[in-house]
Design an enzyme around this catalytic site. Structure first.
Site, PDB file in Angstrom:
ATOM      1  N   TYR A 251       0.819  -1.200  -0.107  1.00 33.66           N
ATOM      2  CA  TYR A 251      -0.243   0.099   0.233  1.00 33.66           C
ATOM      3  C   TYR A 251       0.770   1.293  -0.071  1.00 33.66           C
ATOM      4  O   TYR A 251       0.731   2.245  -0.747  1.00 33.66           O
ATOM      5  CB  TYR A 251      -0.886  -0.095   1.043  1.00 33.66           C
TER       6      TYR A 251
HETATM    7  O1  LIG Z   1      -2.299   6.919   7.748  1.00 32.15           O
HETATM    8  C1  LIG Z   1      -2.277   6.277   6.615  1.00 32.15           C
HETATM    9  O2  LIG Z   1      -1.566   6.527   5.769  1.00 32.15           O
HETATM   10  C2  LIG Z   1      -3.105   5.053   6.751  1.00 32.15           C
HETATM   11  O3  LIG Z   1      -4.028   5.138   7.903  1.00 32.15           O
HETATM   12  C3  LIG Z   1      -4.680   4.083   8.312  1.00 32.15           C
HETATM   13  O4  LIG Z   1      -3.941   2.739   8.394  1.00 32.15           O
HETATM   14  P1  LIG Z   1      -3.420   2.512   9.815  1.00 32.15           P
HETATM   15  O5  LIG Z   1      -2.849   3.528  10.568  1.00 32.15           O
HETATM   16  O6  LIG Z   1      -2.683   1.379   9.984  1.00 32.15           O
HETATM   17  O7  LIG Z   1      -5.000   2.454  10.666  1.00 32.15           O
HETATM   18  P2  LIG Z   1      -5.780   1.296  11.192  1.00 32.15           P
HETATM   19  O8  LIG Z   1      -5.856   0.305  10.191  1.00 32.15           O
HETATM   20  O9  LIG Z   1      -7.075   1.932  11.563  1.00 32.15           O
HETATM   21  O10 LIG Z   1      -4.961   0.830  12.510  1.00 32.15           O
HETATM   22  C4  LIG Z   1      -4.741   1.630  13.576  1.00 32.15           C
HETATM   23  C5  LIG Z   1      -3.761   0.956  14.359  1.00 32.15           C
HETATM   24  O11 LIG Z   1      -4.549  -0.103  14.990  1.00 32.15           O
HETATM   25  C6  LIG Z   1      -3.704  -1.174  14.936  1.00 32.15           C
HETATM   26  N1  LIG Z   1      -4.792  -2.262  14.769  1.00 32.15           N
HETATM   27  C7  LIG Z   1      -5.291  -2.595  13.536  1.00 32.15           C
HETATM   28  C8  LIG Z   1      -6.190  -3.488  13.277  1.00 32.15           C
HETATM   29  C9  LIG Z   1      -6.338  -4.498  14.356  1.00 32.15           C
HETATM   30  O12 LIG Z   1      -7.183  -5.421  14.379  1.00 32.15           O
HETATM   31  N2  LIG Z   1      -5.605  -4.376  15.436  1.00 32.15           N
HETATM   32  C10 LIG Z   1      -4.955  -3.220  15.724  1.00 32.15           C
HETATM   33  O13 LIG Z   1      -4.266  -3.060  16.909  1.00 32.15           O
HETATM   34  C11 LIG Z   1      -2.764  -0.978  13.748  1.00 32.15           C
HETATM   35  O14 LIG Z   1      -1.580  -1.745  14.056  1.00 32.15           O
HETATM   36  C12 LIG Z   1      -2.454   0.636  13.954  1.00 32.15           C
HETATM   37  O15 LIG Z   1      -1.245   0.558  14.740  1.00 32.15           O
HETATM   38  C13 LIG Z   1      -5.513   3.678   7.016  1.00 32.15           C
HETATM   39  O16 LIG Z   1      -6.021   2.343   7.039  1.00 32.15           O
HETATM   40  C14 LIG Z   1      -4.832   3.495   5.645  1.00 32.15           C
HETATM   41  O17 LIG Z   1      -5.538   3.283   4.410  1.00 32.15           O
HETATM   42  C15 LIG Z   1      -3.718   4.669   5.464  1.00 32.15           C
HETATM   43  O18 LIG Z   1      -4.586   5.745   5.304  1.00 32.15           O
END
Ligand SMILES: O=C(O)[C@H]1O[C@H](OP(=O)(O)OP(=O)(O)OC[C@H]2O[C@@H](n3ccc(=O)[nH]c3=O)[C@H](O)[C@@H]2O)[C@H](O)[C@@H](O)[C@H]1O
Length: 443
Positions: A251
């Site tokens: 991504y």
């Molecule tokens: O800033 C971005 O550029 C991206 O932001 C977002 O990604 P992330 O920051 O990964 O958000 P998100 O999935 O909400 O996980 C948040 C936290 O929860 C943790 N997480 C997640 C899922 C889970 O089941 N458990 C967990 O601990 C996980 O490990 C993480 O630490 C957008 O989805 C992406 O499209 C993109 O725009």
């Protein structure tokens, strides 16, 4: 073996003198048969050719007409709807000028819906395009489309990879700006369906830029990059000047590629380009695949949630950014974009190329996010804490927003506490979950 030998014996002539005469007779008979069968074969071949031709022409007729009838775009009525939606409605003599005419890609998405509404509310013209794919519940996207329609924003159902559709849209409306938010989002899903990232974030982006470069006038392009481009960068807070050549997920790699691709279109064709690195955007009408959303759903349903933890038991953290702050950053980017300089695919002079972080500058750990949700939902989460799998996640994000503050006047104002309160209020009103009504009344 014996049976075969007896059959071979039967085929031999009883006296050698008869051989020539009988052979000649047999040959004539065979020749007759041969001519007869060639004639039949010829007739059969003719028949088959005719059948194939009939089938092909019928098939192409059916295909063309079904495409015509199934097309979700085109026609005079459709063009009228596009023009009406794209027309700015700012009062004459308005201090903010004549108003923009913006094509919003991914308009039925989370950020797309909010930006389209905000543009419409201040009097700009907006046309949306969205492919309504099934990455997450399409009914939520359709509900967002209905919300947009109620505010006079028309959303075309179509894919940014459809060059003919894009060309048609630019033929119908001389868009001043494109706000490009259509993308395959999600960090971890890239391991499940890598091709979808290439399709939307690479091929789709190029298809869109091709249409923009050909358009006359060329629009200014503002598009969604991502905080994930910082990848393995560990200098904090993340600044636009930091390295972005070590992505941790496909991504992130496609978003980084998008930054390079947009740069070439800026350089060769004079497209004005602004890339916005969003930091984990959340809020009402959000994306169900994101942690804050899926945690809320699971907590309310009494299901366990998986909370990832970094190495050495360090909690993961994100610079969660509330949607209204992001919308202000997007609109400010459109307002300050500066013109594209090309026409007819030819550059006339240098055009702006900008990249900004849009974050909150206040990272919060994932366990803290869960605690805030528990408080608003009045339900304890069943936490299942596991080591962060090697799935593209990064341990933390933290934005330096000095550049956006300076050039866009960007100033986030919503804490995670406040933003989640608004999100939970929306979630409970939208899904109307009984057990949550108690929590809703307490917000
Ligand atoms: O800033 C971005 O550029 C991206 O932001 C977002 O990604 P992330 O920051 O990964 O958000 P998100 O999935 O909400 O996980 C948040 C936290 O929860 C943790 N997480 C997640 C899922 C889970 O089941 N458990 C967990 O601990 C996980 O490990 C993480 O630490 C957008 O989805 C992406 O499209 C993109 O725009």
């Amino acid at each position: 073996m014996r049976v075969v030998a007896e059959e071979e014996e039967d085929m031999l002539p009883s006296t050698p003198g008869k051989v020539k005469i009988e052979r000649a007779g047999a040959m004539t008979r065979q020749l007759h048969r041969c001519f007869a069968s060639t004639g039949t074969m010829f007739l059969w071949a003719l028949f088959l050719v005719a059948m194939t031709a009939t089938y092909l022409s019928f098939h192409s007729f059916v295909d063309t007409s079904s495409r015509y009838f199934a097309a979700s775009w085109g026609g005079l009525h459709w063009e009228r709807q596009i023009r009406a939606s794209a027309s700015p409605r700012r009062p004459p003599g308005s201090a903010e000028g004549a108003g923009l005419s913006v094509l919003v890609t991914g308009a039925a998405g989370f950020v797309g819906t909010h930006c389209s509404l905000a543009l419409r509310k201040r009097g700009d013209g907006v046309v949306g395009i969205d492919n309504f794919n099934k990455y997450y519940d399409p009914s939520l996207k359709k509900a967002r489309r209905a919300l947009l329609a109620s505010h006079g924003v028309f959303v075309v159902e179509g894919d940014i990879n459809d060059g003919r559709l894009l060309t048609k849209l630019f033929d119908v409306v001389p868009f001043t700006h494109v706000l490009h938010l259509a993308a395959q989002a999600g960090v971890r899903y890239a391991m499940e369906n890598p091709a979808s990232y290439v399709h939307s974030n690479i091929a789709g982006l190029v298809s869109l830029l091709e249409a923009c470069k050909e358009a006359d006038p060329q629009p200014a392009v503002v598009w969604a990059s991502s905080s994930s481009v910082y990848g393995l960068n560990d200098a904090v807070p993340f600044s636009e000047a930091h390295r972005t050549d070590r992505p941790a997920s496909l991504y992130a790699a496609t978003k980084k590629a998008g930054e390079e691709i947009t740069h070439t279109y800026n350089h060769i064709y004079g497209l004005s380009v602004t890339g916005l690195r969003f930091f984990t955007v959340y809020g009402p009408w959000g994306r169900p695949d994101m942690a804050y959303f899926s945690f809320t759903r699971n907590i309310l349903q009494g299901k366990p949630i998986t909370v990832y933890r970094g190495r050495d038991h360090v909690d993961l953290a994100r610079d969660f950014t509330y949607i209204d702050d992001i919308v202000r950053g997007c609109l400010a980017s459109l307002d300050t974009a500066g013109r594209s300089t090309g026409t007819g695919g030819r550059k006339r002079g240098p055009a702006p190329y900008r990249i900004f972080n849009l974050g909150n500058t206040a990272p919060v750990t994932v366990p803290t996010l869960v605690s805030i949700l528990e408080r608003y939902l009045r339900v304890n989460a069943k936490r299942n804490v596991v080591e962060m799998p090697g799935n593209g996640d990064v341990p933390f994000t933290h934005a330096n927003i000095s550049l956006a503050r300076e050039q866009l006047g960007y100033k986030p104002t919503t804490s995670l506490e406040m933003g989640l309160k608004k999100f939970v209020r929306w979630y409970l009103s939208y899904y109307g979950y009984n057990r949550g009504t108690q929590a809703f009344n307490n917000l």
